[in-house]
Design a protein around this motif. Structure first.
Motif: not given
Length: 390
Positions: A96, A196-198, A359, A366
């Motif tokens: 990521g 995916r990120a958070t 993000r 991303l």
């Protein structure tokens, strides 16, 4: 089998990259597959240089497992997040990490050929920089601000974008870059990026993109849900009483977008003699305490909340995430939250998280890169890193 199906090499890679599985034993438990099948998938990824296996984890009664890890910076996907008036590009690694993220102003309403020409030029230069840094480039992921047929990569009747209908964006861009290309709606890639990120531990999310237009992406059972033709989550053209007979760019009347989008708010401000051409202008006015801008943004939040109330009661997500430029306006987020708590069933909101995206402008980029990386195990095979070829 496609690369995103449960148990595929791409799925294994995704579980390790997200931290869901740290060993072969974890993968066996998570996937419910035979240990021999999991080992074959892992070995395929190790041989390609996309996973490493070293060190030892905690024992659960037997031999200590060797830990799986995604080597950061080895393989990347190029990514592009297109807005109606900008092109944002960068490279995204398996963990990521974003590289070489850059943005330039561009009017997509000028037509597809100028846009694809500029995008191909930027992506080709970006690919060269990644290879010079020792990274393997597996392909390109693109988020487009309009409906996309995910099977063909064609654009389908986008609002306010003449010349783009049925344009074969995936194939044209692949021809120009020499790379495989994945194209999806910008709200879908935003949902992938935020999830995916958070929120990787959540299984059911609705992620709204509120900017010049309005869209949303749906995560169901931990995966992006597109529906039968790829338009799941399109809330922008839901008809609502507050929009009355306002004509919409889609050809219908009374759509949510006509009263709650950044374009609609800017137009309403101009009618009052207040200069506003973009969402940036709207945010500046709200931050300065301009009363008309604040009122219109708050009303937009209530309109969005009214539509999302139906979605929340029907889908029962764990979280509603508000992204896009307008999510930076607290009056909008507060209004959406208030309407959802007011109109939804207590059972649907008792544990519901309603938050702004974390993000920022990179989330869609991303997500587009992540979407491309998830296709690593399709017919084209897995890209082999330089280190793995030796």
């Amino acid at each position: 089998m496609t690369g995103t199906e449960p148990g595929s090499a791409a799925h294994v890679l995704e579980l390790v990259a997200a931290g869901t599985a740290r060993s072969r034993a974890d993968l066996v438990r998570e996937l419910g597959l035979a240990a021999s099948t999991v080992s074959a998938r892992v070995q395929e990824l190790v041989d390609a240089g996309l996973l490493t296996e070293s060190g030892e984890g905690a024992s659960r009664g037997g031999r200590r497992p060797r830990l799986l890890r995604v080597p950061d910076g080895g393989t990347v996907a190029l990514a592009a997040d297109l807005g109606s008036h900008h092109i944002r590009t960068g490279a995204v690694g398996l963990t990521g990490t974003g590289y070489d993220i850059d943005e330039c102003a561009f009017d997509l309403t000028a037509g597809p050929e100028p846009a694809v020409g500029l995008l191909a030029e930027r992506l080709t230069a970006l690919a060269a920089r990644q290879r010079a840094a020792g990274r393997a480039v597996c392909g390109v992921g693109v988020g487009f601000p309009g409906p996309v047929d995910p099977a063909s990569g064609r654009i389908i009747a986008p609002s306010r974008m003449p010349g783009w209908h049925l344009y074969e964006l995936r194939d044209r861009l692949a021809d120009r870059t020499g790379l495989p290309v994945l194209v999806d709606n910008d709200a879908n890639v935003l949902a992938l990026g935020e999830h995916r990120a958070t929120h990787p531990d959540l299984r059911h999310l609705v992620v709204v993109k509120a900017g010049r237009g309005i869209g949303s992406g749906v995560i169901s059972h931990g995966r992006l849900y597109r529906g039968a033709r790829g338009c799941a989550g399109d809330i922008s053209h839901v008809r609502m009483d507050a929009a009355a007979e306002r004509p919409c760019s889609c050809g219908n009347i009374g759509c949510l977008e006509t009263v709650a989008s950044g374009a609609a708010i800017a137009a309403a401000l101009r009618e009052r003699g207040i200069g506003a051409e973009s969402t940036t202008d709207i945010l500046r006015l709200v931050e300065d305490g301009e009363p008309h801008a604040t009122t219109l943004v708050r009303q937009a939040g209530r309109h969005i909340g009214a539509v999302l109330g139906v979605v929340v009661n029907f889908f029962n997500p764990q979280a509603v995430v508000l992204g896009g430029a307008l999510s930076a306006a607290e009056p909008l987020v507060a209004a959406v939250r208030g309407v959802l708590y007011e109109r939804c069933l207590p059972m649907a909101t008792s544990e519901l998280s309603i938050v702004a995206a974390s993000r920022g402008p990179d989330a869609g980029l991303l997500g587009a890169g992540h979407a491309a990386l998830r296709e690593l195990a399709t017919e084209g095979g897995l890209p082999v890193l330089p280190a793995a070829r030796r």
